[in-house]
Design a protein around this motif. Sequence first.
Motif, short mmCIF file in Angstrom:
data_model
loop_
_atom_site.label_atom_id
_atom_site.label_comp_id
_atom_site.label_asym_id
_atom_site.label_seq_id
_atom_site.Cartn_x
_atom_site.Cartn_y
_atom_site.Cartn_z
N GLU A 81 35.27 -19.50 33.42
CA GLU A 81 36.36 -19.71 32.45
C GLU A 81 37.08 -18.38 32.23
O GLU A 81 36.42 -17.40 31.87
CB GLU A 81 35.81 -20.22 31.12
N PRO A 82 38.39 -18.29 32.42
CA PRO A 82 39.25 -19.31 33.02
C PRO A 82 38.97 -19.43 34.52
O PRO A 82 38.43 -18.50 35.13
CB PRO A 82 40.65 -18.77 32.75
N GLY B 206 40.19 -21.62 54.04
CA GLY B 206 41.17 -22.15 53.09
C GLY B 206 41.21 -21.36 51.80
O GLY B 206 41.52 -20.16 51.79
N PHE B 207 40.92 -22.02 50.69
CA PHE B 207 40.83 -21.35 49.39
C PHE B 207 39.86 -20.17 49.47
O PHE B 207 40.09 -19.11 48.88
CB PHE B 207 40.34 -22.38 48.37
N GLY B 208 38.77 -20.34 50.22
CA GLY B 208 37.79 -19.28 50.38
C GLY B 208 38.34 -18.06 51.08
O GLY B 208 37.87 -16.94 50.86
N ALA C 80 37.01 -33.15 38.56
CA ALA C 80 37.58 -32.23 37.56
C ALA C 80 37.62 -30.81 38.10
O ALA C 80 38.61 -30.08 37.92
CB ALA C 80 36.78 -32.28 36.27
N THR C 81 36.57 -30.38 38.79
CA THR C 81 36.55 -29.05 39.40
C THR C 81 37.60 -28.95 40.49
O THR C 81 38.29 -27.93 40.63
CB THR C 81 35.16 -28.74 39.98
N TYR C 82 37.72 -30.01 41.28
CA TYR C 82 38.69 -30.00 42.37
C TYR C 82 40.11 -29.81 41.82
O TYR C 82 40.89 -29.01 42.35
CB TYR C 82 38.59 -31.32 43.14
N ALA D 160 44.42 -23.55 40.40
CA ALA D 160 44.20 -22.10 40.46
C ALA D 160 44.93 -21.43 41.61
O ALA D 160 45.12 -20.21 41.60
CB ALA D 160 42.70 -21.81 40.56
N LEU D 161 45.34 -22.21 42.61
CA LEU D 161 46.04 -21.62 43.75
C LEU D 161 47.28 -20.85 43.32
O LEU D 161 47.62 -19.82 43.89
CB LEU D 161 46.41 -22.70 44.76
N ASP D 162 47.95 -21.34 42.28
CA ASP D 162 49.15 -20.65 41.81
C ASP D 162 48.84 -19.31 41.15
O ASP D 162 49.75 -18.49 40.95
CB ASP D 162 49.90 -21.54 40.80
#
Length: 260
Positions: A58-59, A87-89, A172-174, A180-182
Amino acid sequence: MSLLPTFSLLGSGPTVLLLHDADGDHLSFAPQLETLAAAGWRAVAWDMPGYGRSAPVEPYGFKGLAQRCLLLLDALQCDEVTLVGHGFGAMLALELALRAPMRVRSLVLCAGGPPLDAAATAAWVAPRLAGLDAGLDMAGLAAQIVARDAGSAALPEGLQLARHAMARVPAATYRRALQALDSFVRGAPDLMRLHVPTLFIGGEQDRCTPPEALLALAHVLADARVQLLPGTGHWPQLENPDGFEEALLEFLAEPRRRLH
C-alpha cells in the motif's frame, strides 16, 4: 502477515530472480526454474505482492514493489542478482535497477518495458479492464486474453500454463496492477543512466509489446540487444521455451555476467 514475498527456489549458484507479469504468478516461469538450476544458477520465482500468498503493498505501485524485491534479496543473502522480468515484471526490473544499481548485475526484459506512449499503455490495459468490467472471472478473462495475444506458433502446453497462471490471480489485485501501470514514470533520461548488460527477448507477433517497442528501448540503454522469437506472442518463455532458454542461457554464460 509476513512482508516477505512467497517464492519458489531451485538450484545453487549466482541468483536469477524471475519477476512475472501482471497476467500470471510464479508459475509463469515454471519451465525456467529447472533449466536455470540445471545450468548452475539459483533460480527464484516470486509471487508479486498481492499474488499467491504474498502480502499486498500500500499504495500499490512500483516503489513499494521494488522495496519488496529488495527485502527478498536480503532474505536470500543475495548481494547481486540477474533480474528476468516479463511484461509488468520487466518494468519492475528496470525500477529496481534504477533504485539499487549495485544490486543488479544484468537484466533480461521479456516482452516488456516502458510503453512508447499513453496509447500503447491503453492498448494493453483496455481489453483487460473491459473484461473485468464486463463481469468475466479470471479464468474467462485468461482464455480471452491468451487467445488474443499469443503467437501463431505457440506451444499448446505453454498456452495452457499461461491460462492457468492467469486464472489464479485475484481479480482485485489484477485490477490494481493494471492501474499501477500508469504510475511508472521512468523515461529515457532515467533509463540512459543504466549501464548494466541487458537482453530484450520478445515475440515477433507480440501485440502487447511489439518488436518496434523493444528495439526503441534497446537504443536508449547503454548496453542492450534484442532477440526476437518467430511465431511468438506475449509469453515467449511459455510459447517458445526452447528458444527463450537458449537466448537466456547464452546471455548468462557470457564472462561479464558471472560472479567470481
